[in-house]
Design a protein around this motif. Structure first.
Motif, mmCIF file in Angstrom:
data_model
loop_
_atom_site.group_PDB
_atom_site.id
_atom_site.type_symbol
_atom_site.label_atom_id
_atom_site.label_comp_id
_atom_site.label_asym_id
_atom_site.label_seq_id
_atom_site.Cartn_x
_atom_site.Cartn_y
_atom_site.Cartn_z
ATOM 1 N N LEU A 118 18.970 -28.761 -29.506
ATOM 2 C CA LEU A 118 19.808 -29.658 -28.720
ATOM 3 C C LEU A 118 20.972 -30.229 -29.528
ATOM 4 N N TYR A 119 20.991 -29.982 -30.825
ATOM 5 C CA TYR A 119 22.031 -30.556 -31.688
ATOM 6 C C TYR A 119 22.822 -29.436 -32.344
ATOM 7 N N HIS A 120 24.137 -29.573 -32.319
ATOM 8 C CA HIS A 120 25.021 -28.561 -32.899
ATOM 9 C C HIS A 120 25.971 -29.251 -33.881
ATOM 10 N N GLU A 121 26.032 -28.723 -35.083
ATOM 11 C CA GLU A 121 26.938 -29.251 -36.106
ATOM 12 C C GLU A 121 27.743 -28.083 -36.667
ATOM 13 N N LEU A 122 29.059 -28.128 -36.468
ATOM 14 C CA LEU A 122 29.937 -27.022 -36.831
ATOM 15 C C LEU A 122 30.980 -27.471 -37.837
ATOM 16 N N GLN A 123 31.363 -26.567 -38.717
ATOM 17 C CA GLN A 123 32.471 -26.787 -39.644
ATOM 18 C C GLN A 123 33.460 -25.647 -39.433
ATOM 19 N N VAL A 124 34.546 -25.934 -38.732
ATOM 20 C CA VAL A 124 35.491 -24.896 -38.321
ATOM 21 C C VAL A 124 36.918 -25.409 -38.492
ATOM 22 N N PRO A 125 37.906 -24.499 -38.623
ATOM 23 C CA PRO A 125 39.300 -24.938 -38.731
ATOM 24 C C PRO A 125 39.947 -25.246 -37.382
ATOM 25 N N GLU A 126 39.335 -24.774 -36.291
ATOM 26 C CA GLU A 126 39.898 -25.000 -34.961
ATOM 27 C C GLU A 126 38.765 -25.059 -33.952
ATOM 28 N N PHE A 127 38.906 -25.934 -32.939
ATOM 29 C CA PHE A 127 37.846 -26.088 -31.941
ATOM 30 C C PHE A 127 38.491 -26.413 -30.597
ATOM 31 N N SER A 128 37.961 -25.783 -29.541
ATOM 32 C CA SER A 128 38.492 -26.006 -28.189
ATOM 33 C C SER A 128 37.352 -26.222 -27.211
ATOM 34 N N PHE A 129 37.622 -27.010 -26.190
ATOM 35 C CA PHE A 129 36.689 -27.130 -25.070
ATOM 36 C C PHE A 129 37.502 -27.362 -23.802
ATOM 37 N N SER A 130 36.883 -27.098 -22.674
ATOM 38 C CA SER A 130 37.491 -27.369 -21.377
ATOM 39 C C SER A 130 36.531 -28.199 -20.547
ATOM 40 N N ALA A 131 37.087 -29.088 -19.740
ATOM 41 C CA ALA A 131 36.272 -29.935 -18.876
ATOM 42 C C ALA A 131 35.794 -29.112 -17.683
ATOM 43 N N VAL A 132 34.536 -29.276 -17.296
ATOM 44 C CA VAL A 132 33.962 -28.500 -16.201
ATOM 45 C C VAL A 132 34.169 -29.193 -14.864
ATOM 46 N N ASP B 278 40.617 -42.243 -33.245
ATOM 47 C CA ASP B 278 41.046 -43.259 -34.208
ATOM 48 C C ASP B 278 40.940 -44.671 -33.644
ATOM 49 N N GLY B 279 39.842 -44.932 -32.934
ATOM 50 C CA GLY B 279 39.593 -46.273 -32.418
ATOM 51 C C GLY B 279 40.357 -46.635 -31.165
ATOM 52 N N GLU B 280 41.099 -45.695 -30.602
ATOM 53 C CA GLU B 280 41.894 -45.960 -29.407
ATOM 54 C C GLU B 280 41.450 -45.024 -28.288
ATOM 55 N N VAL B 281 41.527 -45.518 -27.031
ATOM 56 C CA VAL B 281 41.229 -44.682 -25.871
ATOM 57 C C VAL B 281 42.474 -43.872 -25.553
ATOM 58 N N GLY B 282 42.346 -42.541 -25.577
ATOM 59 C CA GLY B 282 43.487 -41.669 -25.381
ATOM 60 C C GLY B 282 43.653 -41.221 -23.947
ATOM 61 N N GLU B 283 44.266 -40.065 -23.771
ATOM 62 C CA GLU B 283 44.561 -39.532 -22.454
ATOM 63 C C GLU B 283 43.427 -38.623 -21.987
ATOM 64 N N SER B 284 43.545 -38.209 -20.712
ATOM 65 C CA SER B 284 42.559 -37.298 -20.129
ATOM 66 C C SER B 284 43.063 -35.862 -20.243
ATOM 67 N N TYR B 285 42.122 -34.945 -20.463
ATOM 68 C CA TYR B 285 42.482 -33.547 -20.675
ATOM 69 C C TYR B 285 41.555 -32.627 -19.882
ATOM 70 N N ASP B 286 42.157 -31.579 -19.301
ATOM 71 C CA ASP B 286 41.361 -30.483 -18.754
ATOM 72 C C ASP B 286 41.003 -29.497 -19.856
ATOM 73 N N GLU B 287 41.944 -29.277 -20.767
ATOM 74 C CA GLU B 287 41.750 -28.386 -21.909
ATOM 75 C C GLU B 287 42.147 -29.142 -23.158
ATOM 76 N N ALA B 288 41.314 -29.065 -24.199
ATOM 77 C CA ALA B 288 41.615 -29.747 -25.455
ATOM 78 C C ALA B 288 41.390 -28.791 -26.609
ATOM 79 N N THR B 289 42.403 -28.646 -27.445
ATOM 80 C CA THR B 289 42.316 -27.802 -28.630
ATOM 81 C C THR B 289 42.647 -28.642 -29.852
#
Length: 507
Positions: free
Chosen positions: A456-470, A479-490
C-alpha cells in the motif's frame, strides 16, 4: 449440564505444570535475592563513593537531560537529533513505567539492612519495586541516542548499565527489577525507531556540490534585501534589524500589506547583484523564480516560522547567511518545476497530506513525535476523503501523497529534512487506501518497521513524475501554500539551476 471429567493423567499434568511454574518463579526470586545480597554486602570503597552519587544524578532523569542539553548545544545536526530522540524516548518510557508497568505486579522494595550505611539512598522509595524506573529511563535514553548515532549510544549504554548497578548497590532494587526496566526502555526505543526511522544518508551516489566562484561582499554592497517584517510571528522585524547592523551597505525593502510581492521582487532583482529575501518558505518560493529570471544569486534569511529551505541549506541564523555573503560562498541547488511554470523548492502534495502535517505539528507540542505521527496518520485516514489519480496508466486511490525536491530522510510518512538539495531527484511517497483493512495494515506496517515493504506504500526516487486526476481537478499545495487545481501535473527537476549562498558545512 454436567461438565466432562478430566482424565487422571490430564489432571496430574495440570497440577505438575502449575507447581513447576511456581517452583521456577520461586527459584528465580531466590536467585534474585541472593545476587542482591552479594552486591549489597560487597565492601568496596569505589562502590561506596560512586554509586550513591550516580543514582542521585539519575533521579528524575536529570543526568540524561544534562547530557542531551550538552549534545544539543555542542554537537552538530546528528547530535541534536539524537538528543531529541533520547529525551522523547525517556518521556514516553517514564510515563509507561510509572503509570502502567509498576501497577501490574506488586513487589516490595529490598531490605537494606545488609547495605552499608554510606551507600544507602538518602530517601527510601515508596513505589513498587518492579520495574526499576531509573533503569528504564537509562536504557531508553541510551538506545534512543544510539538509533541516531551508534558510537555515542554505545558509550551511554555503559553509563546506563552503571546506573542500573547503582540501583542495586544502594538497596533500591533487586537485579530483576533492573533487568525489567532495561527491557522496557529498550523496547520503547526500538518501537520509536520503527515509527520514526533515523535520518541516514542515502545509498544513491551523488555528485559533489557545485560551488560557484563569487566575490566577497563584506559590507553588503550590491545586496538588495526584500523582507516581510510580519513573518515568523514578528520574527521578520528582528531579522531585518540584524541585517541592517551586519550589512550596512545593503538596500533593505520591507514588504507592506498592500504590496504586490512578485512585482516588488522583480523590481528589486533588476538593480541587485544579490537578491536576499527574508520570510517563510512561501516568500522564498516566490523569490526563487525571480532570481532565476534575473540571473542573480539568491540569499535566504530565515525569517519564517519553520524555514525548511533555509534549514536544509545549513542556515540556522541570519549570521550564517551574512557570513556566506561576506565570504562569497555560493553553490547551486535543484528546483522543481510544476508543468514548467511553477517553481517548487520543498514539497508538493495533494489529498490530505497538508491536514496530516498540521495535525502532527499540533500534537507534537503535547506528545512525542512517534505518538503524534501515528495519531495524525489514523485521524487523517479516518476523516478525509481520498482522491484518485492515474500514474503510468494505473489508477490509485490515495489519502496521502507527498513529492519532495531532492531526497528526504527518514523514509516513511514522517520525512524530516534533506541532507542535500542537489541530487537531481524527486522524492515521491504515495499511500494507497482503496483496499480492505488498509488502516490496520498500514499501522501494523509502521509499528513493525515494514512500511517500505507494504504493497500500500510507494516510495520513488525519480527525475520526473506525472499524474492525472481521475474524477475532478486536484488542488496541489506546495511550499506551505495552497496552489491551483490541475487535471494533469508533471513535476520535473531543474538540476542545480538556482544559485544560493550557503554557510560552510558544520563538522
Amino acid at each position: 449440564m454436567i461438565s466432562p471429567r478430566r482424565s487422571p493423567r490430564a489432571a496430574l499434568r495440570s497440577r505438575w505444570d502449575s507447581t513447576g511454574l511456581r517452583e521456577i518463579t520461586r527459584g528465580l526470586g531466590t536467585l534474585d535475592a541472593e545476587i542482591f545480597e552479594t552486591i549489597a554486602q560487597s565492601h568496596s570503597p569505589g562502590l561506596d563513593a560512586v554509586m550513591p552519587r550516580l543514582t542521585r544524578a539519575a533521579d528524575h532523569s536529570k543526568l540524561w537531560f544534562a547530557i542531551a542539553g550538552a549534545m544539543a548545544l555542542g554537537g552538530g545536526a546528528t547530535a541534536q537529533r539524537a538528543a531529541v530522540r533520547g529525551v522523547v524516548t525517556v518521556g514516553v518510557t517514564s510515563v509507561l513505567t510509572n503509570q502502567i508497568a509498576k501497577r501490574i505486579r506488586s513487589r516490595p522494595r529490598p531490605e537494606t539492612a545488609s547495605v552499608p550505611l554510606q551507600r544507602r539512598s538518602r530517601r527510601t522509595p515508596t513505589s513498587n519495586s518492579l520495574p526499576s524506573g531509573h533503569s528504564a529511563s537509562a536504557a531508553a535514553f541510551a538506545m534512543g541516542v544510539g538509533i541516531e548515532h551508534a558510537p555515542t549510544g554505545l558509550v551511554l549504554g555503559g553509563l546506563a548499565g552503571l546506573v542500573g548497578l547503582s540501583r542495586i548497590a544502594t538497596g533500591a532494587h533487586y537485579p530483576g527489577d533492573v533487568l525489567a526496566g532495561f527491557g522496557i526502555g529498550a523496547t520503547i526505543a526500538v518501537i520509536g525507531g520503527r515509527l520514526v526511522p533515523p535520518i541516514t544518508t542515502h545509498d544513491i551516489a551523488i555528485a559533489p556540490p557545485s560551488d560557484v566562484p563569487a566575490p566577497a561582499c563584506p559590507a553588503g554592497a550590491g545586496v538588495v534585501v526584500v523582507g516581510n517584517p510580519e513573518s515568523g510571528s514578528g520574527n521578520g522585524r528582528q531579522v531585518l534589524d540584524k541585517v541592517r547592523a551586519l550589512l550596512p551597505d545593503a538596500e533593505i525593502i520591507e514588504i507592506g500589506p498592500d504590496d504586490d510581492m512578485p512585482d516588488l521582487l522583480r523590481r528589486a532583482a533588476e538593480r541587485a547583484d544579490v537578491l536576499a529575501v527574508s520570510g517563510g518558505d512561501g516568500t522564498v518560493a516566490c523569490a526563487a523564480p525571480v532570481a532565476l529570471e534575473a540571473g542573480v544569486p539568491l540569499a535566504v534569511l530565515p525569517g519564517g516560522t519553520f524555514n525548511h529551505f533555509a534549514r536544509d541549506l545549513g542556515i540556522r541564523s541570519v549570521a550564517d547567511t551574512v557570513g556566506a555573503i561576506t565570504e562569497g560562498r555560493l553553490t547551486r541547488v535543484d528546483i522543481v518545476r510544476l508543468n514548467d511554470d511553477t517553481v517548487v523548492l520543498n514539497t508538493a502534495s495533494i489529498g490530505a497530506y497538508p491536514h496530516f502535517v498540521r495535525t502532527r505539528t499540533r500534537l507534537q507540542h503535547k506528545r512525542s513525535r512517534p505518538f503524534a505521527t501515528a495519531v495524525a496518520l489514523m485521524a487523517t485516514l479516518r476523516r478525509t476523503r481520498p482522491v484518485r489519480i492515474r500514474v503510468d496508466g494505473v489508477v490509485m486511490e490515495t489519502s496521502l501523497f507527498l513529492l519532495g525536491n531532492s531526497l528526504y530522510r527518514p523514509s516513511g510518512f514522517a520525512p524530516s529534512r534533506r541532507l542535500r538539495i542537489d541530487d537531481g531527484l524527486l522524492d515521491v511517497r504515495i499511500l494507497e487506501v482503496g483496499h480492505r483493512f488498509a488502516l490496520a495494515r498500514l499501522v501494523g506496517s509502521m509499528l513493525t518497521g515494514r512500511l517500505e515493504r507494504s504493497p500500500l506504500y510507494h516510495e520513488l526516487q525519480v527525475p520526473e513524475f506525472s499524474f492525472s486526476a481521475v474524477d475532478e481537478p486536484l488542488v496541489v499545495a506546495h511550499d506551505g501554500e495552497v496552489g491551483e487545481s490541475y487535471d494533469e501535473a508533471t513535476f520535473r527537476v531543474d538540476y542545480r539551476a538556482l544559485s544560493v549562498y550557503t554557510p560552510a558545512p558544520r563538522r
